[in-house]
Enzyme design. Structure first.
Site: not given
Ligand code: PLP
Length: 413
Positions: A233, A210, A130
């Site tokens: 999440k 996730q 990500h």
């Molecule tokens: N990492 C992964 C695998 C994610 O799916 C997400 C959000 O979709 C994030 C990081 C970022 O999370 P946040 O926006 O809650 O900081």
């Protein structure tokens, strides 16, 4: 597919009723919510707890001598105890409150990275990260002269572990890898990744955004030095997340942000800092969010993470089976170790058309690059449609999705 783990009888029909939004309508149709990887829904138990705190219990924490402040502090600190046992950390001091996964990674990249990386040092990421686990490292690499190395992904959507072993070397300072891919659904072998990094003398961060909502995560068993995730999440509020870190590393890391609460003594000449974890938590923290997150952990634990994992295993098998029957649908990510989501494309229908036309039928899925542009580029697609499940979804939701996709297809035939 991941394996089912037990036979626990939980009434998921009843559990579904805890989520008022799931009985609502969207665009004139009963809502089907399949965007859980972006953010999950909140059960009334968590919403009620937040409401009670905000109406009757609010006060600032850590500073007040008055009863209300002490009560708020106790409730706020309770989340630390709960997270500690939820992920089996060795101590409560290893749990740092942040605003989410992104914030947690930025904290480690800046605090650890800026003080430990120098010219030519290497940070290993994977092709399926990500953006939250790419950009902070790039920013720190620009400042320190460190170099980013990337573990490639195979055609099935798995990490190429042989390539990973070849990348590890004397210059590898950090390995930062996603536990479960939000774009492909792949569950990565994080214990093996962590063990190999440690044999090489490297530090490991795992992005568990996730994973923690869907399976029992034991940070000591995985062995990673840092593990990060977000409350929103996993049935909790937005704006709150966790950085787990091994105490000896956190103790030697400098604070990332300065301000109130993170200090020991302040003079204009010099400031000394509070102990771990408080030295990383400057300013008035997200008090209500931490209390809401406590309630979310209680909620998930009451159902049981094994029961959740088993339920989602059944649902994702059904999802993949049903989607496989749709002519022209191609999966992006077909790992044997797949979590509860499916990403797919059609040759002649753009993902945003799929998403828009499903939305008109009351079906919420995610379309686009899922904040993971490099992996989409790897698979030569600009965007995918992603249906992501939670334990409160049902087979009927999946049937509605399939009907909806067939309806979308009828426009393009
Ligand atoms: N990492 C992964 C695998 C994610 O799916 C997400 C959000 O979709 C994030 C990081 C970022 O999370 P946040 O926006 O809650 O900081």
């Amino acid at each position: 597919m991941k394996q089912a783990v037990s036979d626990i009888a939980v009434d998921f029909e009843k559990i579904r009723k805890d989520f008022p939004i799931l009985s609502s309508e969207l665009n004139g149709h009963p809502l089907v919510y399949l965007d859980n990887a972006a953010s999950s829904q909140m059960p009334r138990q968590v919403a009620d707890r937040l409401d009670r705190y905000n109406r009757f219990e609010h006060s600032n924490v850590h500073r007040g001598i008055h009863t209300l402040s002490q009560k708020a502090t106790d409730a706020y600190e309770e989340a630390r105890k709960k997270v500690h046992s939820f992920i089996n950390a060795a101590s409560e001091d290893e749990i740092i409150y942040t605003t989410g996964t992104t914030d947690s990674i930025n904290l480690v990249a800046n605090s650890y990275g800026l003080t430990h990386f120098s010219e030519g040092d290497e940070v290993i990421l994977s092709e399926m990260e990500h953006h939250a686990n790419i950009v902070p490292w790039q920013m720190v690499a620009e400042k320190t002269g460190a170099v980013i190395k990337v573990i490639p992904v195979t055609d099935s959507g798995d990490l190429d572990m042989e390539a990973y072993k070849r990348l590890l070397g004397p210059k590898t300072k950090m390995v930062a890898v996603i536990h479960v891919s939000n774009a492909l659904g792949t569950i990565n072998p994080v214990k093996e990744i962590s063990d190999l990094a440690h044999e090489n003398g490297s530090v490991v961060l795992i992005d568990g955004a996730q994973a923690v909502p869907h399976q029992k995560v034991d940070v000591q068993e995985i062995g990673a030095d840092f593990y990060v995730f977000s409350a929103h999440k996993m049935c909790g509020p937005t704006g709150f997340g966790i950085l787990y870190g091994k105490k000896h590393l956190l103790d030697e890391m400098p604070p990332y942000r300065g301000g109130g609460d993170m200090i020991d003594k302040v003079t204009f000449e010099k400031t000394t800092y509070n102990v771990t974890p408080f030295k990383f938590e400057a300013g008035t923290p997200p008090i209500s969010a931490s209390i809401g997150f406590s309630a979310a952990i209680d909620y998930l634990e009451k159902i049981g993470m094994k029961a959740i994992e088993e339920r989602e295993y059944e649902l994702v098998n059904y999802l993949v089976e049903q989607l496989s029957g749709i002519n022209g649908l191609k999966f992006v990510g077909e790992s044997e170790n797949r979590a509860c989501l499916a990403s797919f494309v059609f040759d002649h229908i753009h993902a945003s058309d799929v998403g828009t036309l499903l939305d008109k039928q009351g079906i919420a899925i995610r379309t686009g690059h899922h904040c993971a542009q490099p992996i989409l580029r790897r698979f030569n697609v600009p965007a995918t449609s992603r249906a992501s499940l939670s334990f409160y979804n049902s087979k009927e939701d999946i049937d509605r999705l399939v009907e909806g996709i067939n309806y979308v297809k009828s426009f393009f035939e």
